[in-house]
Design a protein around this motif. Structure first.
Motif, short mmCIF file in Angstrom:
data_model
loop_
_atom_site.label_atom_id
_atom_site.label_comp_id
_atom_site.label_asym_id
_atom_site.label_seq_id
_atom_site.Cartn_x
_atom_site.Cartn_y
_atom_site.Cartn_z
N LEU A 1 46.85 53.26 35.47
CA LEU A 1 45.90 53.82 34.52
C LEU A 1 44.61 54.21 35.22
O LEU A 1 44.01 55.26 34.91
CB LEU A 1 45.62 52.79 33.42
CG LEU A 1 44.66 53.23 32.32
CD1 LEU A 1 45.20 54.43 31.56
CD2 LEU A 1 44.39 52.08 31.35
N ILE A 2 44.16 53.40 36.18
CA ILE A 2 42.95 53.74 36.93
C ILE A 2 43.15 55.02 37.73
O ILE A 2 42.26 55.89 37.77
CB ILE A 2 42.56 52.57 37.85
CG1 ILE A 2 42.11 51.36 37.03
CG2 ILE A 2 41.46 52.98 38.82
CD1 ILE A 2 41.85 50.12 37.85
N GLY B 1 53.73 52.23 38.20
CA GLY B 1 54.55 52.65 37.08
C GLY B 1 53.91 52.36 35.75
O GLY B 1 52.69 52.11 35.66
N LEU B 2 54.71 52.41 34.71
CA LEU B 2 54.21 52.12 33.37
C LEU B 2 53.79 50.66 33.26
O LEU B 2 54.27 49.79 33.99
CB LEU B 2 55.28 52.45 32.33
CG LEU B 2 55.65 53.93 32.17
CD1 LEU B 2 56.78 54.08 31.17
CD2 LEU B 2 54.43 54.74 31.74
N LEU C 1 54.87 58.64 35.60
CA LEU C 1 54.79 57.21 35.88
C LEU C 1 56.13 56.52 35.66
O LEU C 1 56.44 55.52 36.32
CB LEU C 1 53.72 56.57 35.00
CG LEU C 1 52.28 57.04 35.25
CD1 LEU C 1 51.32 56.30 34.33
CD2 LEU C 1 51.89 56.86 36.70
N LEU C 2 56.92 57.03 34.73
CA LEU C 2 58.24 56.46 34.50
C LEU C 2 59.13 56.61 35.73
O LEU C 2 59.86 55.68 36.13
CB LEU C 2 58.89 57.13 33.29
CG LEU C 2 60.26 56.58 32.85
CD1 LEU C 2 60.13 55.13 32.41
CD2 LEU C 2 60.83 57.44 31.72
N GLY C 3 59.07 57.77 36.37
CA GLY C 3 59.84 57.97 37.59
C GLY C 3 59.21 57.30 38.80
O GLY C 3 59.91 56.78 39.67
N LEU C 4 57.87 57.29 38.85
CA LEU C 4 57.18 56.68 39.98
C LEU C 4 57.35 55.16 39.99
O LEU C 4 57.38 54.54 41.05
CB LEU C 4 55.70 57.05 39.95
CG LEU C 4 54.86 56.63 41.16
CD1 LEU C 4 55.39 57.29 42.44
CD2 LEU C 4 53.40 57.00 40.94
N GLY C 5 57.50 54.57 38.80
CA GLY C 5 57.69 53.13 38.73
C GLY C 5 58.98 52.66 39.36
O GLY C 5 59.09 51.50 39.79
N PHE D 1 49.52 64.00 28.52
CA PHE D 1 49.97 62.61 28.44
C PHE D 1 51.50 62.50 28.49
O PHE D 1 52.04 61.50 28.97
CB PHE D 1 49.42 61.93 27.19
CG PHE D 1 50.02 62.36 25.90
CD1 PHE D 1 51.10 61.68 25.37
CD2 PHE D 1 49.51 63.44 25.21
CE1 PHE D 1 51.67 62.08 24.16
CE2 PHE D 1 50.06 63.84 24.01
CZ PHE D 1 51.15 63.16 23.49
N VAL D 2 52.21 63.53 28.02
CA VAL D 2 53.67 63.50 28.13
C VAL D 2 54.10 63.60 29.59
O VAL D 2 54.97 62.85 30.06
CB VAL D 2 54.29 64.63 27.29
CG1 VAL D 2 55.81 64.65 27.49
CG2 VAL D 2 53.94 64.46 25.82
#
Length: 304
Positions: free
Chosen positions: A168-169, A161-162, A150-154, A143-144
């Protein structure tokens, strides 16, 4: 005149029949009856928490300790109070996420399992071995890494992103793909290859064989995988809590935890009412797919 007395009734026969009945009862209990006792104890053990939560949801006091006397107070105030919260928004979010995850898992896993079962290509054995190894590590261990990813992908794709339900899906689909593909792979191998060859002789393509023949024969495993994926994503908490940050996007598990996370202001009445309502979709889906699950378990018991 001489009188005749009736012959006495033979007592040993009644004793013999009584002892035979006792022996048959003992034999029945030794072979079958104890299973009924164990089953009854299991039902009571599993059903008591459910009855307790239902009793707590009908208690207007809003505490679990005040529900020790089951159904001492019956009130629908907790259920009526759910309309003043974001509970129904959480329910819709959870149903959307769980449904899309379940359908996506079935489609992706079935396609991958069909390719692994029917085709021979370079890297097939290594891929199966990798899927087997991946199953050893639960998804929550990463999860880390998921949070940082996701923080970078957002920053590049905001939709992934977040605080995104789509993100989440995607995380749920990636985590469930390995174990479900390996599970379906074993079931696909039980379908005879002669069916594929006969369909090819009749002019069917791989796509037609897959959609019209194979998927219908493996419907029980598709139902099992869809049900397990739906249940796991419906009640998952840790990853959903990390990714979904705004309260409007929360799922049922995250939202209900928010009601009882504060020790001084914990509203156990709302929590119990929400838990009872959230169990209905899972129960309904299980009852709907039960015939497919039972059919899959008993299909191989009869030849013909």
């Amino acid at each position: 005149m001489s009188t005749r007395t009736a012959a006495p009734v033979a007592r040993p026969q009644r004793t013999t029949s009584t002892s035979g009945a006792r022996m048959s009862r003992r034999r029945w209990f030794a072979e079958v009856g104890w299973r009924h006792v164990v089953g009854l104890l299991a039902v009571v053990y599993a059903g008591f928490p459910i009855v307790y939560v239902i009793s707590a949801s009908l208690s207007e006091g809003g505490t679990l300790t005040g529900s020790n006397a089951l159904f001492a107070e019956i009130s629908t105030a907790n259920y009526a109070a759910l309309s003043d919260t974001l509970f129904w928004s959480w329910m819709v979010n959870t149903l959307v996420i769980a449904t899309v995850t379940g359908i996506g898992t079935v489609l992706m896993g079935a396609a991958a399992a069909y390719a692994m079962s029917r085709f021979r290509f370079t890297g097939r054995r290594a891929t199966l071995t990798s899927l087997l190894i991946i199953q050893m590590f639960p998804q929550m261990l990463a999860f880390v890494a998921i949070f940082l990813l996701l923080l970078g992908l957002g920053n590049v794709v905001p939709a992934l992103g977040l605080n995104s339900k789509l993100a989440l899906i995607c995380v749920y689909l990636g985590g469930a793909l390995g174990v479900n593909t390996f599970l379906m792979y074993g079931f696909f191998n039980t379908v005879p290859r002669e069916l594929d060859e006969a369909a090819k002789i009749d002019g069917a393509t791989h796509s037609q064989i897959y959609w019209t023949i194979i998927l219908r024969l493996v419907a029980p495993i598709l139902a099992v995988v869809g049900l397990l994926s739906f249940i796991s994503s419906f009640g998952e908490f840790l990853i959903a809590r990390v990714i979904l940050q705004s309260e409007a996007n929360w799922t049922i598990a995250v939202g209900l935890y928010g009601w009882v996370s504060a020790l001084l202001e914990a509203n156990w009445g709302l929590f119990a009412a929400g838990a009872v309502i959230s169990a209905v979709p899972v129960l309904a889906l299980f009852l709907f797919l039960q015939k497919y699950i039972v059919g899959g378990l008993t299909a191989g018991a009869v030849k013909g």
